[in-house]
Design a protein around this motif. Sequence first.
Motif, PDB file in Angstrom:
ATOM      1  N   LEU A 113      -6.683   7.646  -9.201  1.00 46.82           N
ATOM      2  CA  LEU A 113      -5.699   8.265  -9.046  1.00 46.82           C
ATOM      3  C   LEU A 113      -5.308   9.641  -9.250  1.00 46.82           C
ATOM      4  O   LEU A 113      -4.976  10.599  -8.108  1.00 46.82           O
ATOM      5  N   ILE A 114      -4.064   9.572  -9.971  1.00 51.10           N
ATOM      6  CA  ILE A 114      -3.280  10.330 -10.583  1.00 51.10           C
ATOM      7  C   ILE A 114      -3.943  11.634 -11.314  1.00 51.10           C
ATOM      8  O   ILE A 114      -3.521  12.910 -10.744  1.00 51.10           O
ATOM      9  N   ASN A 143      -6.159  13.693  -1.578  1.00 56.71           N
ATOM     10  CA  ASN A 143      -7.099  13.307  -2.463  1.00 56.71           C
ATOM     11  C   ASN A 143      -7.019  12.586  -2.913  1.00 56.71           C
ATOM     12  O   ASN A 143      -7.946  11.532  -3.233  1.00 56.71           O
ATOM     13  N   ILE A 144      -6.161  11.708  -3.270  1.00 55.66           N
ATOM     14  CA  ILE A 144      -5.492  10.046  -3.546  1.00 55.66           C
ATOM     15  C   ILE A 144      -5.609   9.406  -2.242  1.00 55.66           C
ATOM     16  O   ILE A 144      -6.397   8.560  -2.625  1.00 55.66           O
ATOM     17  N   GLY A 198       0.439  -1.176  -0.242  1.00 55.71           N
ATOM     18  CA  GLY A 198       0.094  -0.243   0.051  1.00 55.71           C
ATOM     19  C   GLY A 198       0.710   0.858   0.096  1.00 55.71           C
ATOM     20  O   GLY A 198       0.717   2.379  -1.184  1.00 55.71           O
ATOM     21  N   PHE A 199       1.447   1.172   0.655  1.00 57.12           N
ATOM     22  CA  PHE A 199       3.383   2.471   0.931  1.00 57.12           C
ATOM     23  C   PHE A 199       3.450   2.734  -0.248  1.00 57.12           C
ATOM     24  O   PHE A 199       3.011   4.058  -0.987  1.00 57.12           O
ATOM     25  N   LEU A 200       4.014   1.555  -1.411  1.00 56.20           N
ATOM     26  CA  LEU A 200       4.351   2.089  -2.515  1.00 56.20           C
ATOM     27  C   LEU A 200       3.319   1.970  -3.766  1.00 56.20           C
ATOM     28  O   LEU A 200       3.528   2.930  -4.453  1.00 56.20           O
ATOM     29  N   ILE A 201       2.292   1.702  -3.345  1.00 56.32           N
ATOM     30  CA  ILE A 201       0.770   2.118  -4.069  1.00 56.32           C
ATOM     31  C   ILE A 201       0.180   3.929  -4.149  1.00 56.32           C
ATOM     32  O   ILE A 201       1.083   4.231  -5.181  1.00 56.32           O
ATOM     33  N   THR A 202       0.488   4.457  -3.074  1.00 55.75           N
ATOM     34  CA  THR A 202       0.154   5.313  -2.687  1.00 55.75           C
ATOM     35  C   THR A 202       1.014   5.954  -2.920  1.00 55.75           C
ATOM     36  O   THR A 202       1.056   7.857  -3.712  1.00 55.75           O
ATOM     37  N   PHE A 203       2.337   5.811  -3.105  1.00 57.50           N
ATOM     38  CA  PHE A 203       4.020   7.069  -2.524  1.00 57.50           C
ATOM     39  C   PHE A 203       4.164   7.035  -4.298  1.00 57.50           C
ATOM     40  O   PHE A 203       4.082   8.348  -4.570  1.00 57.50           O
ATOM     41  N   GLY A 204       4.183   5.930  -4.758  1.00 47.02           N
ATOM     42  CA  GLY A 204       4.076   6.481  -6.920  1.00 47.02           C
ATOM     43  C   GLY A 204       3.503   7.029  -7.302  1.00 47.02           C
ATOM     44  O   GLY A 204       3.482   7.417  -8.453  1.00 47.02           O
ATOM     45  N   MET A 205       2.313   6.823  -6.939  1.00 47.13           N
ATOM     46  CA  MET A 205       0.966   7.701  -7.508  1.00 47.13           C
ATOM     47  C   MET A 205       0.963   8.881  -7.015  1.00 47.13           C
ATOM     48  O   MET A 205       0.590  10.203  -8.195  1.00 47.13           O
ATOM     49  N   THR A 206       1.235   9.674  -5.963  1.00 44.27           N
ATOM     50  CA  THR A 206       1.625  10.508  -5.404  1.00 44.27           C
ATOM     51  C   THR A 206       2.667  10.895  -6.441  1.00 44.27           C
ATOM     52  O   THR A 206       2.689  12.412  -6.609  1.00 44.27           O
ATOM     53  N   ALA A 207       3.050  10.370  -6.575  1.00 44.09           N
ATOM     54  CA  ALA A 207       4.906  11.043  -6.766  1.00 44.09           C
ATOM     55  C   ALA A 207       4.523  11.145  -8.780  1.00 44.09           C
ATOM     56  O   ALA A 207       5.320  12.105  -9.259  1.00 44.09           O
ATOM     57  N   VAL A 208       4.006  10.635  -9.086  1.00 41.51           N
ATOM     58  CA  VAL A 208       3.077  10.601 -10.563  1.00 41.51           C
ATOM     59  C   VAL A 208       2.880  11.967 -10.594  1.00 41.51           C
ATOM     60  O   VAL A 208       3.294  12.986 -11.129  1.00 41.51           O
ATOM     61  N   GLU A 238      -8.532   6.687  -2.988  1.00 43.51           N
ATOM     62  CA  GLU A 238      -8.809   5.007  -2.171  1.00 43.51           C
ATOM     63  C   GLU A 238      -9.219   5.197  -0.903  1.00 43.51           C
ATOM     64  O   GLU A 238      -9.831   3.768  -1.255  1.00 43.51           O
ATOM     65  N   TYR A 239      -9.611   5.461  -0.133  1.00 45.91           N
ATOM     66  CA  TYR A 239     -10.794   4.910   0.753  1.00 45.91           C
ATOM     67  C   TYR A 239     -11.701   4.676   0.306  1.00 45.91           C
ATOM     68  O   TYR A 239     -13.068   4.021   1.005  1.00 45.91           O
ATOM     69  N   LEU A 240     -12.248   6.537  -0.449  1.00 43.32           N
ATOM     70  CA  LEU A 240     -13.911   5.928  -0.768  1.00 43.32           C
ATOM     71  C   LEU A 240     -14.376   5.047  -1.997  1.00 43.32           C
ATOM     72  O   LEU A 240     -15.561   4.494  -1.138  1.00 43.32           O
TER      73      LEU A 240
END
Length: 259
Positions: free
Chosen positions: A134-135, A202-203, A68-78, A207-209
């Motif tokens: 997400l992006i 927002n990401i 989960g950390f890697l997915i959220t971190f990656g989407m935020t970075a992009v 993800e939560y909703l």
Amino acid sequence: MATSSTQDEGLARIIPPQVAGVLALIVLLGLVEFAVRADIIPRTVVARPTDAFAGLVTLQNRADLRDGFLITFGMTAVATVLELLVALPFGYFLFRRRDFAQAYSGWLAAFFAAPIFLLYPLFLVIFGRNEMTLIIMGFLPGVIPLIIQVEQGFRGVSQTLVNVGYSVGVTPWQNFWKIMFPAAAPSIFTGLRLALIYTLINIIAVEYLVDIGGLGRIVADRYFRFDIAGTYTAIIAVAAISIVFNWLIGRLERWVRPT
């Protein structure tokens, strides 16, 4: 006033600000731990900090939190990189063309104040229930304050600095990267930090909703299973993403504008 300033400087030498911040956080967590154990704060509302932090290393949570950390971190970075790629040229364009800035700065401020997050059902229909949504949902609220701050940063550069650069024979490209961009960097990086806040919020919210992505989905899953400790463990992981990004932005700012 001078005596007070001297005392503050002396205290800062004894206890560095970073250490003082960590100590204050430890004291706060200790008070929360005591309040929960004493049932002053209901355990169904707030988990004990020791249980929340212990969840970071348990075998059951470790793989889920890492993914989960890697997915959220990656989407935020992009999303953040896309914001930079759009905001830097567009903000500089508004700086160069004052007529466009006067015409559209109000529009940007209005979009910034609007609840863009409510558009997420539209993007779910357009892009589907995937990472692209997400992006986009992270990009839209983050790019607007960054554009505003980029334009204001370049507008605040002293014309004297620009004239001195040209007087020593620098090219327009060198004048931009060596003089104007470093001078505008404080405002630009303020905008980047604001963009990061809105992007990450927002990401995580999407993800939560809609139960896609990384840590936001884990927070929702733990919460709906009444795993209060697991919910706070996931929230700690979200805070860790913010800390990592702010550290990276600080390093980048020092590289662009060394002190």
